[in-house]
Design a protein around this motif. Structure first.
Motif: not given
Lengths: 113, 109
Positions: A35, A104-106, A109, B31, B33, B35, B37, B40-43, B45, B48, B86, B90, B97, B99-100
């Protein structure tokens, strides 16, 4: 259980240069996703693999982006040549199979200057 | 194509408050999900949840697939709940898939 691994975490390149991102999915996950997330927006699917086959690459800018998953495990996403608008976070995700929960991974950037 | 709309787009709350985030989708899905975020940007979970209700601590989610919406409830908000939430769906008819655009939540101490 190890999560989705990505590298590098951060990369700064000049426009017209190339860059490659690597992803190792969760063990046993057949489906792998790349993504692109631009600041302030939701993630946008670039490409989806099922094992080593491409399921969907309709939003991948194929003139400059390429991705492969040769052995059905690790994957590499390449951008060549990069443009300023490619500055974003590149997120790799995996799922057991299509339709299952994705993880997801981290993220990697990328800043293009 | 399928539309995924999240509301509200932004939400500012005091620590300890409760909140409800909504995800509407325009086509049948199999489906869904949620999430979070983090800054630090990590999504991460959260749930589900293609249908029904699930709870995990202070968070719970309900999806009513026949009416094409899902709700995420956060009770007794903490500053660590700040970030963007988010939903991703699916579609039944293919493997995409979607995303909003997310709900940006800011919890004030």
């Amino acid at each position: 259980e190890a999560g989705v691994a990505q590298s590098p975490r951060y990369k700064i390149i000049e426009k017209r240069q190339s860059v490659a991102f690597w992803c190792n999915p969760i063990s046993g996950h057949a489906t792998l996703y790349w993504y692109q997330q631009i600041l302030g927006q939701g993630p946008k699917l670039l490409i989806q693999f099922q094992n080593n086959g491409v399921v969907d690459d309709s939003q991948l800018p194929k003139d400059r982006f390429s991705a492969e998953r040769l052995k059905g495990v690790d994957s590499t996403l390449k951008i060549q040549p990069a443009k300023l608008e490619d500055s974003a976070v590149y997120l790799c995700a995996s799922s057991l199979a299509t339709g299952w929960a994705i993880y997801f991974g981290e993220g990697s950037w990328l800043t293009v200057v | 194509g399928i539309q995924v709309e999240q509301s509200p787009p932004d939400l500012i709350l005091q620590e300890g408050a409760n909140s409800t985030l909504r995800c509407n989708f325009s086509d049948s899905v199999n489906n869904l999900q949620w999430f979070h975020q983090n800054p630090w940007g990590q999504l991460i979970n959260l749930f589900y949840i293609p249908s029904g209700t699930k709870q995990n601590g202070r968070l719970s989610a309900t999806t009513v697939a026949t009416e094409r919406y899902s709700l995420l409830y956060i009770s007794s908000s903490q500053t660590t709940d700040s970030g963007v939430y988010f939903c991703a769906v699916k579609m039944n008819r293919d493997d995409k898939i979607i995303f909003g655009k997310g709900t940006r939540l800011h919890i004030l101490p």
